[in-house]
Design an enzyme around this catalytic site. Structure first.
Site, PDB file in Angstrom:
ATOM      1  N   ALA A  45      39.803  -9.167 -22.235  1.00 29.70           N
ATOM      2  CA  ALA A  45      39.404  -8.676 -20.900  1.00 29.70           C
ATOM      3  C   ALA A  45      39.894  -9.551 -19.744  1.00 29.70           C
ATOM      4  O   ALA A  45      39.604  -9.249 -18.589  1.00 29.70           O
ATOM      5  CB  ALA A  45      37.896  -8.451 -20.773  1.00 29.70           C
ATOM      6  N   GLY A  74      43.009  -9.735 -18.844  1.00 31.09           N
ATOM      7  CA  GLY A  74      43.956  -8.831 -18.163  1.00 31.09           C
ATOM      8  C   GLY A  74      43.228  -7.746 -17.382  1.00 31.09           C
ATOM      9  O   GLY A  74      43.675  -7.341 -16.304  1.00 31.09           O
ATOM     10  N   ASP A  75      42.117  -7.282 -17.915  1.00 36.77           N
ATOM     11  CA  ASP A  75      41.334  -6.252 -17.204  1.00 36.77           C
ATOM     12  C   ASP A  75      40.747  -6.828 -15.918  1.00 36.77           C
ATOM     13  O   ASP A  75      40.711  -6.168 -14.878  1.00 36.77           O
ATOM     14  CB  ASP A  75      40.204  -5.739 -18.105  1.00 36.77           C
ATOM     15  CG  ASP A  75      40.736  -5.078 -19.365  1.00 36.77           C
ATOM     16  OD1 ASP A  75      41.835  -4.503 -19.308  1.00 36.77           O
ATOM     17  OD2 ASP A  75      40.062  -5.155 -20.409  1.00 36.77           O
ATOM     18  N   ALA A  93      37.445 -15.187 -16.711  1.00 38.17           N
ATOM     19  CA  ALA A  93      36.980 -14.267 -17.760  1.00 38.17           C
ATOM     20  C   ALA A  93      37.247 -14.778 -19.169  1.00 38.17           C
ATOM     21  O   ALA A  93      36.810 -14.159 -20.142  1.00 38.17           O
ATOM     22  CB  ALA A  93      37.640 -12.899 -17.572  1.00 38.17           C
TER      23      ALA A  93
END
Ligand code: RIB
Length: 285
Positions: A227, A229-230, A260
């Site tokens: 996550a 990259g999200d 993150a």
């Protein structure tokens, strides 16, 4: 407050923490198993919300208990789920994830209900920005972009063929280095911005082959890169829609992505805006 609509996937992540990622044909044991809400669409929606946007998620889940688990943190976090459809006779998307001690992962996704997300079933709302990824049918992404009038951001992950109209329509495309190599020269069809991420080495933002900004993220002790990259995607789209200049927007997105990686699990790791700003301040970037 900026308004963002996310069209994308919802998964329940089954995460095995392993001492070493398995090679093909290898079995590794002594893993610790956890369940977390995930899915690129859901992660990007909750990331944008925690970073300060008003967010609606358009998605499909199955009629099963996994859906409740997968939607729990989105609901708790205040993401608008009124257009999340429940499909009968199909499971909620599931991701099988192995994470090693350096935070690196392997992910296998069984999309289930995510495959049912069709635009003719969706009401595209007004918003300043739309964020899509490719864990839902790519023609849904193409049609949503064509119907939407605002800032259109597409995270081309996981890498797969998309209609050239998506690349031409997008104001912002986001890829990691592996995806950038997979798409190769087809990305030349984009006239909008392209952000390419290189993990701990940072990211570059370009338009028509010219660099707009290059940024290194703050150093953190990574536990799980799932996550990241999200979070980067949500943060960059939000910062640009807020009117930040490319360099400042990319710096914010790199710091958000780095933040993150400090917690195990996709959605438990998504940082608030204050946490990102504090990390930037501490790292003096
Ligand atoms: O980008 C991370 C996500 O990819 C995970 O949450 C998993 O669900 C997969 O979709």
């Amino acid at each position: 407050m900026s308004s963002i609509v996310v069209i994308g996937s919802v998964n329940l992540d089954l995460v095995a923490t392993v001492k070493k990622l398995p090679a093909p044909g290898e079995t590794v044991t002594d893993a610790e198993l956890n369940r977390f809400p995930g899915g690129k669409g859901a992660n990007q929606a909750l990331a944008a919300k925690r970073l300060g946007a008003e967010v609606q998620l358009l998605a499909c889940v199955g009629d099963d208990s996994a859906a409740d688990e997968a939607l729990a943190l989105l609901r708790e976090g205040g993401v608008d789920l009124s257009e999340v459809r429940v499909e009968a006779d199909i499971s909620t998307g599931t991701a099988l994830i192995a994470v090693d001690p350096s935070g690196e992962n392997h992910i296998v996704v069984a999309p289930g209900a995510n495959k049912k997300l069709a635009t003719d079933l969706l009401r595209i709302p007004d918003a300043e920005a739309m964020i899509c990824q490719l864990e839902v049918p790519t023609d849904t992404v193409a049609r949503a972009g064509a119907e939407f009038g605002g800032f259109f951001c597409v995270n081309l992950a996981p890498a797969q063929h998309v209609d050239v109209s998506v690349l031409q329509r997008a104001d912002l495309i986001i890829v990691n280095e592996t995806e950038a190599a997979w798409y190769g020269e087809s990305l030349d069809a984009c006239s909008g911005m392209i952000a390419t991420t290189f993990g701990a080495a940072g990211a570059v933002l370009t338009r028509n082959g010219e660099d707009l900004a290059r940024v290194k993220p703050p150093r953190v002790d990574a536990i799980d890169t799932t996550a990241a990259g999200d979070t980067f995607t949500a943060a960059l789209a939000l910062a640009l829609v807020e009117g930040q200049q490319p360099e400042s927007a990319l710096r914010f997105a790199c710091a958000a992505g780095a933040a993150a990686t400090r917690t195990l699990g996709a959605q438990p790791s998504l940082p608030t805006r204050q946490e990102v700003l504090r990390l930037m301040e501490d790292a003096a970037i």
